[in-house]
Design a protein around this motif. Structure first.
Motif, short mmCIF file in Angstrom:
data_model
loop_
_atom_site.label_atom_id
_atom_site.label_comp_id
_atom_site.label_asym_id
_atom_site.label_seq_id
_atom_site.Cartn_x
_atom_site.Cartn_y
_atom_site.Cartn_z
N GLY A 28 -9.08 -34.08 48.59
CA GLY A 28 -8.46 -34.91 49.62
C GLY A 28 -9.02 -36.32 49.66
N TYR A 29 -9.85 -36.69 48.74
CA TYR A 29 -10.31 -38.09 48.60
C TYR A 29 -10.59 -38.35 47.12
N ASN A 30 -10.59 -39.62 46.76
CA ASN A 30 -10.86 -39.96 45.36
C ASN A 30 -12.34 -39.77 45.05
N LEU A 31 -12.62 -39.28 43.85
CA LEU A 31 -14.01 -39.19 43.41
C LEU A 31 -14.63 -40.58 43.52
N GLY A 32 -15.81 -40.63 44.11
CA GLY A 32 -16.46 -41.93 44.28
C GLY A 32 -16.33 -42.46 45.70
N ASP A 33 -15.37 -41.92 46.47
CA ASP A 33 -15.22 -42.36 47.86
C ASP A 33 -16.25 -41.71 48.77
N ASN A 34 -16.78 -40.57 48.33
CA ASN A 34 -17.84 -39.92 49.10
C ASN A 34 -18.59 -38.96 48.19
N PHE A 35 -19.75 -38.52 48.68
CA PHE A 35 -20.47 -37.47 47.95
C PHE A 35 -19.94 -36.12 48.39
N THR A 36 -19.73 -35.22 47.43
CA THR A 36 -19.11 -33.93 47.71
C THR A 36 -20.18 -32.86 47.95
N SER A 112 -25.67 -30.42 31.46
CA SER A 112 -26.37 -30.06 32.71
C SER A 112 -26.39 -31.26 33.65
N TYR A 113 -25.89 -31.07 34.85
CA TYR A 113 -25.77 -32.18 35.79
C TYR A 113 -26.72 -32.04 36.99
N ASN A 114 -27.22 -33.18 37.41
CA ASN A 114 -27.88 -33.31 38.72
C ASN A 114 -29.12 -32.45 38.92
N VAL A 115 -29.95 -32.39 37.86
CA VAL A 115 -31.23 -31.67 38.01
C VAL A 115 -32.06 -32.33 39.12
N HIS A 116 -31.95 -33.63 39.23
CA HIS A 116 -32.59 -34.33 40.35
C HIS A 116 -31.53 -34.55 41.43
N GLY A 117 -31.74 -33.91 42.57
CA GLY A 117 -30.70 -33.83 43.58
C GLY A 117 -30.18 -35.16 44.08
N ASN A 118 -31.08 -36.15 44.19
CA ASN A 118 -30.62 -37.44 44.74
C ASN A 118 -30.08 -38.38 43.67
N GLU A 119 -29.95 -37.88 42.43
CA GLU A 119 -29.26 -38.66 41.40
C GLU A 119 -27.83 -38.12 41.41
N ALA A 120 -27.19 -38.37 42.57
CA ALA A 120 -26.09 -37.51 43.01
C ALA A 120 -24.75 -37.83 42.39
N ASN A 121 -24.68 -38.85 41.55
CA ASN A 121 -23.40 -39.13 40.90
C ASN A 121 -23.05 -38.03 39.92
N SER A 122 -24.08 -37.40 39.33
CA SER A 122 -23.84 -36.51 38.20
C SER A 122 -22.84 -35.41 38.51
N THR A 123 -23.00 -34.76 39.66
CA THR A 123 -22.11 -33.66 40.00
C THR A 123 -20.68 -34.14 40.21
N GLU A 124 -20.54 -35.37 40.76
CA GLU A 124 -19.19 -35.94 40.90
C GLU A 124 -18.58 -36.13 39.50
N ALA A 125 -19.41 -36.63 38.57
CA ALA A 125 -18.93 -36.83 37.20
C ALA A 125 -18.53 -35.49 36.57
#
Ligand code: ZN
Length: 842
Positions: A28-36, A112-125
Motif C-alpha cells: 500500500g505504499y511505494n518501497l522507499g516511502d517507509n521502512f517495512t 543475505s540481507y540486513n544482518v545489521h538491523g539498522n542498515e535497514a534498506n537491505s530488507t526493502e531491497a
C-alpha cells in the motif's frame, strides 16, 4: 449485481490474490516511502511463494523474540521440480555426501540481507529483488534462473531490524527531515545493529553462539552455495562498496575466488557508471577473520562478498550528504537491488566455471590440504567436557572428526608450549584431519598462526581453536590411522541411597550450569578452598561438596533433585558416606565455604558497551540459565546498592560514573559487595582514590614511560602523511592470543591449571596490584602466542596484571582486564567469569 457488490467490498489486494503483486501493491505504499515491519515482509514473501510456482519458502528457525526466520528459493520451474536432487548433487560435488553428481550444472547464489538491523534498506531491497525474480514478464531474470538457483534471505536479523524500524517510525517527523542533526538520524543506545542479545551477527558465523546463526548455518550447510552476498550499509558519505575486497586476504583465498569477485565488481561498475552513481572497491573491507558473512562462505568454497550502501541508521528516509545531495531510502534500495541482480547475472553467465571451480576447491583441499600441517590431535587426556563441547561445535560447522586407531610417536607442534618437538599420539585421541571436504575451514580455524600479509585488518587476528577451548593439542604434518569416533555415552550414574555428601570436581562451564541448577532448586552447596583426598582420590580446589546437612528441609527430594541435575548436565558425581577426608580439610571445616546464591546487578545503558553488556546478559540467560537484575546507568546513582551481592560493570566508557558514584561503590564493596569490572572499564578505576588499580607500579616507572613516549613522539614528528593509518597500528593489540600465568590457588582461577590463553583486545596495561591478588599476569612480550601485536603494544605487556582481586573491607573488587566472554566464543574463559561471580568472596 451481487457479484459487483462483493468486488466493491473486497480490498484491492484480494481481488487478484492469485496474481503476483509488486511490493507497492501489496504494502500500500511505494518501497522507499517507509521502512517495512518484519511481519509485513514475511507476508509479502508468503504471497510471492503462494502465487509464483517457481518460488518456495523454507522456514529455518525463530529469533530470540520469536520472529520467523526464512529464505525464499527461486529458480526455473524445471529446476524447482528437481530441487532436492540439484541440492544433493552440489553436496556430492563438494564431497560432503557420497555419490556422483548426475544432474545438470546449476549455479547457487545466496543473498543475505540486513544482518545489521539498522542498515535497514537491505530488507526493502530484498522485496524488490524477489519481485523481479518471481516476475514471469521479466525476461532477464527468467533467463538467469534457467541455470541458477537463488536463495534469498530477506532478513538475517529481524529482532534488530524491527528494533530500528519501530524506533524510526515512532520518532520520525511526518515529512522526512533530511537534516542529519535531527533526532530521526540519531539512534539511541543500543541501536538496532545487533540481535536481541546485542550480538553482531556478522561476527558469529563460525561460532554460532546466537540462535539466528546456528539455525541459518544448519540450512547453509545443506546447500553450500557458490556465491554468497552479505548486504550492509555504511556511513552516509561513503557511496557504495562492492567487490573486490581489500587486503589482507587470507592466504587460502583462491585465485578463482578473487577473479570472480573482480568480474562481479566490473559488472556492477557497468550499471553504476550508466547511472552516474559513485562507488569504491578494494578498500577497508578485508577477507581475514573467519566469522564474517563474506569470509565464512569463502572458506566454505563460495565467492563470499560484502556490499555496503551509504545510509546506515543515520540514513533515515532522506539525509543530506556532504556534497549537498539528498540520499533517500529509495536510492539506497535501488543500489542494493541493482548489485543483487548483477551478481545473479554474472553467476548465470559463468555457471560451468563456477561449478567446476567449486568442485575443485573441495577436491584440492581434500587431496592436498593447504598450510604447514594436515592433522590436529586432541589427546584423550584433555577434559571430557572440553572435548565433547568441541565436537558439538565441529558438528555445527560440518567438520568431520575421528579418533586415532593406533599409537605412535611423531614430530609436531605443541599448542601449549608453542614449540615443535616429539609428540605422542595415543589410540583413542581425537583427530581432526584436514584431508576432508571442509579442509580449508579446518586449516583456517586450527592453524597455530594465521599468515598476515597486511596487519591493517578490520578485526581480530588470532582464533586458533585449541587456545579457544584451552586444550592440550598438537598439529602434525603427517597422517595418523583413523577409526570412526564413538558416540558420546552419558557417563552419569544415578546414585542410590542417602549419602553423606555428593562431590563434583570444578572444571568448566557445565559445572557452572549445574551450580546454577542447584541454586534454582535452593540446594545448599559448599566449595572446597583447599585440595583434599578421599577414598584414594584427589580433589582440587574448587570442588563442590553438597552435604545432606543444610539440605534437610528438602527431605528425600534432595537426592532426587541432585541426581536429576547430574543427569541433565551429564555430571559424574561421587557419593561419600563420610565427611572425614584422608588428606586436607573435612567437610565441616571452614575451608568448605557455603556458596551463597548471589543477587546480581548487571549495568546496562548509555556509557556501557552494548556488545559487552549483551555478552554477559547472554551468558546468564542462555548459557548457564541464572537470573540477573539489569540496571540502567541513568539511575545507578539513585538505587540502594545493598540490595545486591554482585554488581557487574561491563566494558564501556561509563561517562556517568562520577567521583560520588565511585565513592559509593567503594563503600558498598567495603561492607561486603563484590564489584566486577571488565575490559575498558578498568581505565575508569585506574589511579582513582580508594582503589588499588594503577597503570604504573611506581612514580619512577610512570616518569620513565612518559619520557620514552615524549622522545618517541619527537622522532615521529617527521613521519610521512601517507603512513598515518599504519603508524596507528604500532599501538594495536587487537585480538591476539597471549599466555597468562595463573595462580590457581585463588578462587578466581579454580578449575584452571597454571596458564590461561587469553584473547587480548586492548593494549592498555595495568601494574600488579599492590594490595590484593594478582591471579593472572603477563611478564613480557614472550607471552604473545598468536596474532598481531604492534611494537608499542608489545612493550606494554611487561609485568602487567590481567586478572586480579582487591580486598576492600569485607568485599572484593574483581578486575578482568581481558574480556573472557568476548563474542561468547572464547570457551575457556567462561569458567573464569563464573568464578568471579559465584566463587570469589565466599
Ligand atoms: Zn553492516
Amino acid at each position: 449485481m451481487r457479484k459487483v457488490l462483493i468486488r466493491i467490498l473486497l480490498p484491492f489486494s484480494m481481488l487478484f490474490a492469485d496474481e503476483l503483486q509488486s511490493p507497492a501493491e501489496f504494502l500500500g505504499y511505494n518501497l522507499g516511502d517507509n521502512f517495512t515491519y518484519h511481519h509485513r515482509v514475511v507476508s509479502y514473501f508468503e504471497h510471492v511463494a503462494d502465487v509464483a510456482s517457481n518460488v518456495k519458502i523454507i522456514p529455518y528457525g525463530k529469533t530470540y523474540e520469536e520472529r520467523p526466520l526464512l529464505v525464499a528459493v527461486i529458480s526455473s520451474e524445471e529446476n524447482m521440480s528437481m530441487l532436492d536432487n540439484l541440492r544433493k548433487d552440489n553436496l556430492k560435488r563438494a564431497g560432503v555426501i557420497t555419490g556422483k553428481a548426475s544432474g545438470k550444472k546449476v549455479g547457487i547464489v545466496w543473498l543475505s540481507y540486513n544482518v545489521h538491523g539498522n542498515e535497514a534498506n537491505s530488507t526493502e531491497a530484498a522485496m524488490k529483488t524477489i519481485h523481479a525474480l518471481a516476475n514471469k514478464n521479466n525476461k532477464s531474470t527468467q533467463a538467469w534462473l534457467e541455470n541458477t538457483i537463488v536463495i534469498l534471505d530477506p532478513c538475517i536479523n529481524p529482532d534488530g531490524r524491527d528494533r530500528y524500524v519501530h524506533w524510526f517510525r515512532m520518532t520520525a517527523n511526518r515529512w522526512p527531515d533530511a537534516d542529519p542533526l535531527s533526532r530521526e538520524h540519531m539512534e539511541p543506545w543500543p541501536g538496532g545493529r545487533t540481535n536481541h542479545y546485542y550480538f553482531d551477527l556478522n561476527r558469529d558465523w563460525a561460532w554460532q553462539s546466537q540462535t539466528e546463526s546456528e539455525s541459518r548455518i544448519k540450512l547453509y550447510n545443506k546447500w553450500l552455495p557458490h556465491v554468497h552476498v552479505d548486504f550492509h550499509e555504511q556511513g552516509v558519505n561513503n557511496p557504495y562498496f562492492f567487490a573486490p575486497a581489500s587486503e589482507p586476504y587470507h592466504e587460502y583465498v583462491t585465485d578463482w575466488q578473487k577473479e570472480l569477485q573482480t568480474m562481479i565488481g566490473q559488472n556492477h561498475a557497468k550499471y553504476f557508471d550508466k547511472n552516474n552513481w559513485l562507488y569504491f572497491t578494494k578498500e577497508v573491507f578485508d577477507l581475514l577473520y573467519p566469522s564474517y558473512g563474506d569470509t565464512y562462505p569463502t572458506y566454505n568454497g563460495a565467492i563470499g562478498m560484502t556490499y555496503e550502501q551509504a545510509g546506515h541508521s543515520r540514513g533515515g528516509l532522506a539525509v543530506e550528504t556532504e556534497d549537498g545531495d539528498t540520499l533517500t531510502l529509495s536510492d539506497r534500495l535501488t543500489h542494493h537491488h541493482t548489485t543483487g541482480l548483477s551478481t545473479i547475472e554474472v553467476a548465470s553467465n559463468n555457471v560451468d566455471q563456477i561449478v567446476s571451480e567449486f568442485t575443485k576447491f573441495f577436491t584440492d583441499g581434500k587431496k592436498n590440504p593447504k598450510g604447514e600441517y594436515s592433522t590436529y590431535i586432541i589427546p584423550k587426556t584433555n577434559q571430557d567436557d572440553k572435548v565433547n563441547d568441541l565436537k558439538s561445535w565441529l558438528d555445527k560447522n560440518g567438520i568431520e572428526h575421528a579418533v586415532a586407531s593406533a599409537s605412535k610417536s611423531i614430530q609436531g607442534f605443541k599448542y601449549l608450549t608453542g614449540k615443535k618437538g616429539q609428540v605422542k599420539v595415543t589410540k583413542g585421541d581425537m583427530v581432526v584431519s584436514a584431508k576432508q571436504a571442509k579442509s580449508v575451514l579446518v586449516q583456517v580455524l586450527f592453524e597455530p598462526q594465521t599468515v598476515l600479509r597486511d596487519s591493517m585488518t578490520y578485526d581480530i587476528t588470532a582464533w586458533s581453536i585449541p587456545y579457544v577451548y584451552g586444550l592440550d593439542a598438537y598439529a602434525l604434518k603427517g597422517d595418523v590411522k583413523l577409526s570412526t569416533a564413538k558416540n558420546l555415552t552419558p557417563k552419569t550414574k544415578v546414585i542410590t541411597g542417602s549419602p553423606y555428601a555428593y562431590i563434583l570436581p570444578w572444571k568448566g562451564i557445565n559445572d557452572l550450569k549445574f551450580l546454577a541448577y542447584l541454586f534454582k532448586h535452593d540446594i545448599v552447596t559448599r566449595v572446597s578452598i583447599e585440595p583434599f583426598e578421599l577414598d584414594n582420590r584427589e580433589y582440587s580446589r574448587g570442588t563442590l561438596v553438597i552435604t545432606r546437612k543444610g539440605n534437610e528441609k528438602h527431605g528425600s527430594i534432595f537426592d532426587e533433585v541432585v541426581n536429576r541435575g547430574a543427569k541433565k548436565f551429564n555430571r559424574l558425581l561421587t557419593a561419600s558416606t563420610t565427611g572425614l577426608v584422608s588428606k586436607g580439610k573435612d567437610f565441616g571445616s571452614s575451608s568448605m565455604r557455603v556458596v551463597k546464591r548471589p543477587k546480581i546487578g548487571l549495568v546496562s545503558g548509555d556509557g556501557v558497551g552494548s556488545y559487552r553488556y549483551g555478552e554477559i546478559w547472554h551468558f546468564f540467560e542462555r548459557q548457564i540459565e541464572f537470573p540477573v537484575t539489569v540496571l540502567s546507568s541513568d539511575y545507578l546513582t539513585s538505587i540502594p546498592k545493598h540490595d545486591f551481592d554482585v554488581i557487574i560493570l561491563p566494558g564501556g566508557n561509563h561517562g556517568y560514573l562520577n567521583k560520588e558514584l565511585l565513592n559509593e561503590l567503594r563503600h558498598w564493596v567495603r561492607s561486603g559487595g563484590r564489584l566486577i569490572i571488565m575490559d575498558s572499564t578498568l581505565d575508569k578505576f585506574a589511579d582513582q582514590k580508594g582503589f588499588g588499580l594503577t597503570k604504573f607500579a611506581t612514580v619512577d616507572e610512570k616518569k620513565a614511560s612518559e619520557k620514552k613516549n615524549k622522545e618517541r613522539n619527537l622522532s615521529e614528528r617527521l613521519k610521512p602523511y601517507r603512513d598515518r593509518q599504519r603508524s596507528r597500528l604500532s599501538q594495536n593489540a587487537y585480538g591476539s592470543i597471549v599466555k597468562v600465568k595463573i595462580d590457581n590457588s585463588h578462587p578466581l582461577a579454580f578449575g584452571y591449571n597454571d596458564q590461561y590463553f587469553s584473547l587480548k583486545l586492548r593494549s592498555n596495561r595495568y601494574a600488579y596490584l599492590p594490595r590484593g591478588w594478582n591471579v593472572g599476569t603477563i611478564q613480557d612480550s614472550t607471552a604473545i602466542i598468536s596474532g598481531f601485536v604492534g611494537y608499542k603494544a608489545q612493550e606494554d605487556l611487561r609485568e602487567s596484571m590481567v586478572f586480579g582481586v582487591e580486598n576492600i573491607g569485607r568485599g572484593r573488587v574483581i578486575y578482568l582486564a581481558d574480556n573472557p566472554l568476548f563474542r561468547a566464543f572464547w570457551y575457556n574463559g567462561k569458567l573464569l567469569f563464573g568464578n568471579a561471580v559465584f566463587i570469589v568472596g565466599n
